[in-house]
Design a protein around this motif. Structure first.
Motif, PDB file in Angstrom:
ATOM      1  N   ASP A  76       0.831  -1.205   0.000  1.00 33.83           N
ATOM      2  CA  ASP A  76       0.000   0.000   0.000  1.00 33.83           C
ATOM      3  C   ASP A  76       0.869   1.260   0.000  1.00 33.83           C
ATOM      4  O   ASP A  76       0.627   2.199  -0.761  1.00 33.83           O
ATOM      5  CB  ASP A  76      -0.919  -0.028   1.224  1.00 33.83           C
ATOM      6  CG  ASP A  76      -1.927   1.091   1.219  1.00 33.83           C
ATOM      7  OD1 ASP A  76      -2.452   1.427   0.141  1.00 33.83           O
ATOM      8  OD2 ASP A  76      -2.210   1.635   2.308  1.00 33.83           O
ATOM      9  N   VAL A  77       1.902   1.282   0.836  1.00 32.48           N
ATOM     10  CA  VAL A  77       2.809   2.432   0.895  1.00 32.48           C
ATOM     11  C   VAL A  77       3.509   2.624  -0.456  1.00 32.48           C
ATOM     12  O   VAL A  77       3.628   3.744  -0.956  1.00 32.48           O
ATOM     13  CB  VAL A  77       3.836   2.275   2.041  1.00 32.48           C
ATOM     14  CG1 VAL A  77       4.916   3.338   1.965  1.00 32.48           C
ATOM     15  CG2 VAL A  77       3.136   2.332   3.389  1.00 32.48           C
ATOM     16  N   VAL A  78       3.949   1.517  -1.073  1.00 34.97           N
ATOM     17  CA  VAL A  78       4.621   1.603  -2.371  1.00 34.97           C
ATOM     18  C   VAL A  78       3.666   2.141  -3.436  1.00 34.97           C
ATOM     19  O   VAL A  78       4.045   2.989  -4.256  1.00 34.97           O
ATOM     20  CB  VAL A  78       5.195   0.222  -2.783  1.00 34.97           C
ATOM     21  CG1 VAL A  78       5.669   0.225  -4.225  1.00 34.97           C
ATOM     22  CG2 VAL A  78       6.342  -0.162  -1.860  1.00 34.97           C
ATOM     23  N   MET A  79       2.420   1.666  -3.434  1.00 31.43           N
ATOM     24  CA  MET A  79       1.464   2.131  -4.449  1.00 31.43           C
ATOM     25  C   MET A  79       1.141   3.614  -4.279  1.00 31.43           C
ATOM     26  O   MET A  79       1.019   4.347  -5.263  1.00 31.43           O
ATOM     27  CB  MET A  79       0.206   1.276  -4.412  1.00 31.43           C
ATOM     28  CG  MET A  79       0.455  -0.137  -4.904  1.00 31.43           C
ATOM     29  SD  MET A  79      -1.026  -1.129  -4.985  1.00 31.43           S
ATOM     30  CE  MET A  79      -1.736  -0.508  -6.489  1.00 31.43           C
ATOM     31  N   ILE A  80       1.028   4.068  -3.049  1.00 32.06           N
ATOM     32  CA  ILE A  80       0.786   5.491  -2.815  1.00 32.06           C
ATOM     33  C   ILE A  80       2.009   6.298  -3.249  1.00 32.06           C
ATOM     34  O   ILE A  80       1.889   7.368  -3.849  1.00 32.06           O
ATOM     35  CB  ILE A  80       0.411   5.755  -1.344  1.00 32.06           C
ATOM     36  CG1 ILE A  80      -0.967   5.162  -1.056  1.00 32.06           C
ATOM     37  CG2 ILE A  80       0.425   7.249  -1.029  1.00 32.06           C
ATOM     38  CD1 ILE A  80      -1.392   5.200   0.383  1.00 32.06           C
ATOM     39  N   SER A  81       3.199   5.756  -3.000  1.00 30.53           N
ATOM     40  CA  SER A  81       4.418   6.423  -3.437  1.00 30.53           C
ATOM     41  C   SER A  81       4.476   6.501  -4.965  1.00 30.53           C
ATOM     42  O   SER A  81       4.874   7.520  -5.530  1.00 30.53           O
ATOM     43  CB  SER A  81       5.631   5.674  -2.882  1.00 30.53           C
ATOM     44  OG  SER A  81       6.810   6.355  -3.216  1.00 30.53           O
ATOM     45  N   ASN A  82       4.064   5.415  -5.646  1.00 32.15           N
ATOM     46  CA  ASN A  82       4.000   5.440  -7.109  1.00 32.15           C
ATOM     47  C   ASN A  82       3.020   6.505  -7.596  1.00 32.15           C
ATOM     48  O   ASN A  82       3.280   7.207  -8.581  1.00 32.15           O
ATOM     49  CB  ASN A  82       3.594   4.071  -7.662  1.00 32.15           C
ATOM     50  CG  ASN A  82       4.658   3.029  -7.485  1.00 32.15           C
ATOM     51  OD1 ASN A  82       5.816   3.333  -7.251  1.00 32.15           O
ATOM     52  ND2 ASN A  82       4.264   1.772  -7.570  1.00 32.15           N
ATOM     53  N   LEU A  83       1.897   6.620  -6.907  1.00 28.82           N
ATOM     54  CA  LEU A  83       0.913   7.646  -7.244  1.00 28.82           C
ATOM     55  C   LEU A  83       1.522   9.039  -7.092  1.00 28.82           C
ATOM     56  O   LEU A  83       1.339   9.909  -7.946  1.00 28.82           O
ATOM     57  CB  LEU A  83      -0.318   7.486  -6.341  1.00 28.82           C
ATOM     58  CG  LEU A  83      -1.435   8.518  -6.498  1.00 28.82           C
ATOM     59  CD1 LEU A  83      -2.055   8.440  -7.877  1.00 28.82           C
ATOM     60  CD2 LEU A  83      -2.492   8.285  -5.432  1.00 28.82           C
ATOM     61  N   LEU A  84       2.283   9.232  -6.027  1.00 32.89           N
ATOM     62  CA  LEU A  84       2.952  10.511  -5.822  1.00 32.89           C
ATOM     63  C   LEU A  84       3.923  10.820  -6.962  1.00 32.89           C
ATOM     64  O   LEU A  84       3.968  11.944  -7.465  1.00 32.89           O
ATOM     65  CB  LEU A  84       3.695  10.521  -4.487  1.00 32.89           C
ATOM     66  CG  LEU A  84       2.856  10.770  -3.246  1.00 32.89           C
ATOM     67  CD1 LEU A  84       3.648  10.477  -1.984  1.00 32.89           C
ATOM     68  CD2 LEU A  84       2.334  12.183  -3.228  1.00 32.89           C
ATOM     69  N   VAL A  85       4.688   9.811  -7.396  1.00 34.70           N
ATOM     70  CA  VAL A  85       5.633  10.028  -8.502  1.00 34.70           C
ATOM     71  C   VAL A  85       4.892  10.427  -9.764  1.00 34.70           C
ATOM     72  O   VAL A  85       5.301  11.353 -10.476  1.00 34.70           O
ATOM     73  CB  VAL A  85       6.504   8.763  -8.738  1.00 34.70           C
ATOM     74  CG1 VAL A  85       7.273   8.856 -10.044  1.00 34.70           C
ATOM     75  CG2 VAL A  85       7.458   8.573  -7.584  1.00 34.70           C
ATOM     76  N   MET A  86       3.780   9.737 -10.047  1.00 31.49           N
ATOM     77  CA  MET A  86       3.005  10.085 -11.246  1.00 31.49           C
ATOM     78  C   MET A  86       2.503  11.521 -11.184  1.00 31.49           C
ATOM     79  O   MET A  86       2.563  12.253 -12.160  1.00 31.49           O
ATOM     80  CB  MET A  86       1.831   9.127 -11.425  1.00 31.49           C
ATOM     81  CG  MET A  86       2.204   7.839 -12.083  1.00 31.49           C
ATOM     82  SD  MET A  86       0.768   6.908 -12.590  1.00 31.49           S
ATOM     83  CE  MET A  86       0.229   6.240 -11.035  1.00 31.49           C
ATOM     84  N   VAL A  87       2.005  11.919 -10.027  1.00 28.40           N
ATOM     85  CA  VAL A  87       1.481  13.280  -9.890  1.00 28.40           C
ATOM     86  C   VAL A  87       2.610  14.300  -9.981  1.00 28.40           C
ATOM     87  O   VAL A  87       2.485  15.312 -10.678  1.00 28.40           O
ATOM     88  CB  VAL A  87       0.706  13.431  -8.560  1.00 28.40           C
ATOM     89  CG1 VAL A  87       0.347  14.882  -8.303  1.00 28.40           C
ATOM     90  CG2 VAL A  87      -0.542  12.571  -8.576  1.00 28.40           C
TER      91      VAL A  87
END
Length: 194
Positions: A76-87
């Motif tokens: 979950d933390v990794v996926m949120i971090s990936n979302l942050l990178v995309m944004v």
């Protein structure tokens, strides 16, 4: 290049009038927002390391279900971090300024064709992924509902499922609107070409 697009393209080195320059320059007000997201990403790195240490420290004490829940927390933390990178990367490239990463060995594949529409769809898919992880954690812990020892109620599980379905329907809606918009743009280009 068509005559219309040549007329709209500003000459290189030509300065803008003051009001258009102010309006166009206002995009740089987003820079502190992206820097703030970078700081938030750093906080997520600390959280990930904390959760990883917790998992490691209790590897022999935890049951298989507890280990699975801890690993889902890490995912979950990794996926949120990936979302942050995309944004951060996609948003900066789309709305603020070009990153000029062409030819860089680490250039993300998706960045070459990113625009606001693509970014919306990628964000919707990332949110669905994050929601899926939360829902999976809920379903794993839902076994304790009958005993009353769980962290969730039946109503809570139902609402999480409904919200997840709304996320999926929203992503489908965004994709349909995007496809219709792209089809109408392609149709207009074909009509101009004839």
């Amino acid at each position: 290049m068509s005559a219309l697009s040549e007329a709209r393209a500003p000459a290189k080195g030509r300065s803008l009038r003051p009001v258009p320059m102010l309006i166009f320059g206002s995009r740089w007000l987003q820079l502190p927002l992206y820097v703030g997201l970078i700081i938030a990403q750093g906080v997520y790195v600390v959280l990930f390391l904390k959760e990883l240490w917790h998992l490691f420290a209790h590897a022999f004490d935890f049951s298989e279900q507890q280990i699975m829940l801890a690993v889902l927390g890490l995912i979950d933390v990794v996926m949120i971090s990936n979302l942050l990178v995309m944004v951060i990367v996609g948003g900066y490239e789309t709305f603020v300024s070009r990153l000029n990463l062409q030819g860089h060995p680490d250039e993300p594949e998706w960045l070459s064709h990113v625009n606001a529409s693509v970014l919306k769809i990628k964000l919707a898919m990332a949110i669905i992924g994050i929601s899926s992880i939360h829902l999976l954690r809920t379903f794993i812990e839902a076994g304790a509902l009958s005993s009353g020892k769980g962290n969730y109620t039946e109503t809570g599980v139902m609402w999480q499922t409904i919200i997840h379905c709304v996320f999926i329907l929203s992503a489908i809606g965004i994709a349909i609107v995007d496809k219709l918009s792209n089809d109408s743009i392609e149709g207009a280009k074909q009509q101009v070409g004839h």
